[in-house]
Scaffold this motif. Structure first.
Motif, PDB file in Angstrom:
ATOM      1  N   ALA A  36       0.888  -1.326   0.048  1.00  0.00           N
ATOM      2  CA  ALA A  36      -0.283   0.107  -0.014  1.00  0.00           C
ATOM      3  C   ALA A  36       1.134   1.055   0.588  1.00  0.00           C
ATOM      4  N   PRO A  37       0.579   1.913  -0.412  1.00  0.00           N
ATOM      5  CA  PRO A  37       0.854   3.670  -0.482  1.00  0.00           C
ATOM      6  C   PRO A  37       0.587   3.975   0.585  1.00  0.00           C
ATOM      7  N   SER A  38       1.780   4.390   1.280  1.00  0.00           N
ATOM      8  CA  SER A  38       2.011   5.582   2.334  1.00  0.00           C
ATOM      9  C   SER A  38       2.915   6.666   1.870  1.00  0.00           C
ATOM     10  N   SER A  39       2.493   7.799   3.001  1.00  0.00           N
ATOM     11  CA  SER A  39       3.118   8.831   3.309  1.00  0.00           C
ATOM     12  C   SER A  39       4.218   9.012   3.484  1.00  0.00           C
ATOM     13  N   GLY A  40       4.688   9.506   2.356  1.00  0.00           N
ATOM     14  CA  GLY A  40       6.182   9.540   2.576  1.00  0.00           C
ATOM     15  C   GLY A  40       7.175   7.697   2.233  1.00  0.00           C
ATOM     16  N   ASP A  41       6.069   7.340   1.699  1.00  0.00           N
ATOM     17  CA  ASP A  41       7.154   5.450   2.049  1.00  0.00           C
ATOM     18  C   ASP A  41       7.445   5.147   3.342  1.00  0.00           C
ATOM     19  N   LEU A  42       6.991   5.629   4.520  1.00  0.00           N
ATOM     20  CA  LEU A  42       7.545   5.556   5.331  1.00  0.00           C
ATOM     21  C   LEU A  42       6.886   4.086   5.664  1.00  0.00           C
ATOM     22  N   GLN A  43       5.770   3.630   5.835  1.00  0.00           N
ATOM     23  CA  GLN A  43       5.607   1.814   5.726  1.00  0.00           C
ATOM     24  C   GLN A  43       5.165   1.737   7.052  1.00  0.00           C
ATOM     25  N   ASP A  44       4.448   3.118   7.909  1.00  0.00           N
ATOM     26  CA  ASP A  44       4.208   2.617   9.018  1.00  0.00           C
ATOM     27  C   ASP A  44       3.497   1.846   9.861  1.00  0.00           C
ATOM     28  N   PHE A  45       2.435   1.424   8.364  1.00  0.00           N
ATOM     29  CA  PHE A  45       1.397  -0.238   9.082  1.00  0.00           C
ATOM     30  C   PHE A  45       1.853  -0.842   9.724  1.00  0.00           C
ATOM     31  N   ARG A  46       1.171  -1.920  10.699  1.00  0.00           N
ATOM     32  CA  ARG A  46       1.296  -2.783  11.708  1.00  0.00           C
ATOM     33  C   ARG A  46       0.049  -3.835  11.277  1.00  0.00           C
ATOM     34  N   PHE A  47       0.948  -4.930  10.992  1.00  0.00           N
ATOM     35  CA  PHE A  47      -0.441  -5.483  11.944  1.00  0.00           C
ATOM     36  C   PHE A  47      -0.260  -6.753  12.158  1.00  0.00           C
ATOM     37  N   VAL A  48      -1.805  -7.254  13.417  1.00  0.00           N
ATOM     38  CA  VAL A  48      -2.035  -8.191  14.299  1.00  0.00           C
ATOM     39  C   VAL A  48      -1.898  -9.012  13.598  1.00  0.00           C
ATOM     40  N   SER A  83       5.192   6.610  15.638  1.00  0.00           N
ATOM     41  CA  SER A  83       5.866   8.072  15.678  1.00  0.00           C
ATOM     42  C   SER A  83       6.937   7.878  14.663  1.00  0.00           C
ATOM     43  N   ARG A  84       7.138   6.994  13.270  1.00  0.00           N
ATOM     44  CA  ARG A  84       7.906   6.964  12.131  1.00  0.00           C
ATOM     45  C   ARG A  84       6.844   8.510  11.853  1.00  0.00           C
ATOM     46  N   LEU A  85       5.563   8.913  11.394  1.00  0.00           N
ATOM     47  CA  LEU A  85       5.153   9.948  10.899  1.00  0.00           C
ATOM     48  C   LEU A  85       5.727  10.761  11.687  1.00  0.00           C
ATOM     49  N   GLU A  86       5.386  11.049  13.319  1.00  0.00           N
ATOM     50  CA  GLU A  86       5.167  12.483  13.864  1.00  0.00           C
ATOM     51  C   GLU A  86       7.262  12.685  13.882  1.00  0.00           C
ATOM     52  N   SER A  87       8.073  12.062  12.783  1.00  0.00           N
ATOM     53  CA  SER A  87       9.455  11.873  13.004  1.00  0.00           C
ATOM     54  C   SER A  87       9.242  13.365  11.374  1.00  0.00           C
ATOM     55  N   TYR A  88       8.268  13.067  10.961  1.00  0.00           N
ATOM     56  CA  TYR A  88       8.671  13.625   9.852  1.00  0.00           C
ATOM     57  C   TYR A  88       7.532  15.071   9.346  1.00  0.00           C
ATOM     58  N   TYR A  89       6.121  14.660  10.454  1.00  0.00           N
ATOM     59  CA  TYR A  89       5.449  15.293   9.723  1.00  0.00           C
ATOM     60  C   TYR A  89       4.047  15.901  10.807  1.00  0.00           C
ATOM     61  N   LYS A  90       5.271  16.127  12.161  1.00  0.00           N
ATOM     62  CA  LYS A  90       4.185  16.803  13.232  1.00  0.00           C
ATOM     63  C   LYS A  90       2.872  16.466  13.543  1.00  0.00           C
ATOM     64  N   GLU A  91       1.959  17.918  13.232  1.00  0.00           N
ATOM     65  CA  GLU A  91       0.503  17.865  13.416  1.00  0.00           C
ATOM     66  C   GLU A  91      -0.122  16.866  12.250  1.00  0.00           C
ATOM     67  N   ARG A  92       0.084  16.736  11.083  1.00  0.00           N
ATOM     68  CA  ARG A  92      -0.765  16.079  10.668  1.00  0.00           C
ATOM     69  C   ARG A  92      -0.126  14.517  10.069  1.00  0.00           C
ATOM     70  N   ALA A  93       0.451  13.960  11.179  1.00  0.00           N
ATOM     71  CA  ALA A  93       0.297  12.402  11.663  1.00  0.00           C
ATOM     72  C   ALA A  93      -0.001  11.926  11.871  1.00  0.00           C
ATOM     73  N   LYS A  94      -1.629  12.281  12.635  1.00  0.00           N
ATOM     74  CA  LYS A  94      -2.018  11.154  12.771  1.00  0.00           C
ATOM     75  C   LYS A  94      -3.166  11.453  11.488  1.00  0.00           C
ATOM     76  N   GLU A  95      -3.015  12.021  10.770  1.00  0.00           N
ATOM     77  CA  GLU A  95      -4.173  12.198   9.995  1.00  0.00           C
ATOM     78  C   GLU A  95      -3.567  11.326   8.805  1.00  0.00           C
ATOM     79  N   TYR A  96      -2.468  11.037   8.046  1.00  0.00           N
ATOM     80  CA  TYR A  96      -1.068  10.564   7.525  1.00  0.00           C
ATOM     81  C   TYR A  96      -1.513   8.662   7.846  1.00  0.00           C
ATOM     82  N   SER A  97      -1.323   8.850   9.663  1.00  0.00           N
ATOM     83  CA  SER A  97      -1.333   7.112  10.194  1.00  0.00           C
ATOM     84  C   SER A  97      -2.675   6.726   9.655  1.00  0.00           C
ATOM     85  N   LEU A  98      -4.392   7.323   9.590  1.00  0.00           N
ATOM     86  CA  LEU A  98      -4.969   6.998   8.897  1.00  0.00           C
ATOM     87  C   LEU A  98      -5.145   6.487   7.552  1.00  0.00           C
TER      88      LEU A  98
END
Length: 174
Positions: A36-48, A83-98
């Motif tokens: 799947a595409p991800s913001s900045g190609d950070l691939q923050d998704f994890r699967f349980v 946390s991977r997203l927060e280091s790059y995108y600060k306040e937009r991290a939650k939105e990009y995470s979703l």
């Protein structure tokens, strides 16, 4: 199966057969999801992957007591290592995470159909309870729970969708 057929067959399944899903199929689904595409190609998704009956019941309870979920042999909880997203995108991290988790969830759903399985997307849940049940670290945020299994009732479903000409605009809205 051809992509158009997969897209048209995808539906929210709420009744599953008591049949195990092979690890090969789960691995194939997750292999698709990780592309799947991800913001900045950070691939923050994890699967349980959840198959334990007690854990599944606790997750169903935390999802507004949607106990129909327990008929699915597998839950896939899509999380974000935010946390991977927060280091790059600060306040937009939650939105990009979703957004990133959503892209992965859609690929899970489509690949499941391709393999003869069904899913249902559950996004209403108590995040704190889900995190506790799954022993998630503080920097891992649960985003989506997908139930997964073999559909019990394979009768043809007619999905009601808004006509394309009512939801599509060119160059400006309206």
């Amino acid at each position: 199966m051809d992509l158009d057929e997969v897209i048209k067959k995808r539906a929210s399944i709420r009744k599953y057969l008591p049949k195990l899903v092979s690890l090969d199929k789960i691995a194939s689904i997750l292999d698709a999801a990780r592309t799947a595409p991800s913001s900045g190609d950070l691939q923050d998704f994890r699967f349980v992957i959840v198959t334990d009956k007690n854990a599944k019941n606790q997750l169903a309870e935390a999802s507004l007591r949607q106990f129909w979920m327990n008929s699915a042999p597998v839950f896939i909880v899509i999380c974000s290592e935010i946390s991977r997203l927060e280091s790059y995108y600060k306040e937009r991290a939650k939105e990009y995470s979703l957004q990133n988790s959503t892209a992965a969830a859609m690929l899970v759903s489509l690949k499941a159909v391709d393999l003869g399985l069904g899913t249902c997307w559950v996004s209403v849940f108590d995040e704190n309870i889900v995190s506790r049940v799954l022993s998630l670290r503080e920097n891992i945020k649960p985003q989506i729970i997908l139930t997964l299994g073999y559909e019990e009732d394979k009768q043809k479903k007619k999905l009601s969708r808004t006509p394309l000409n009512r939801i599509t605009f060119f160059n400006k809205y309206g």
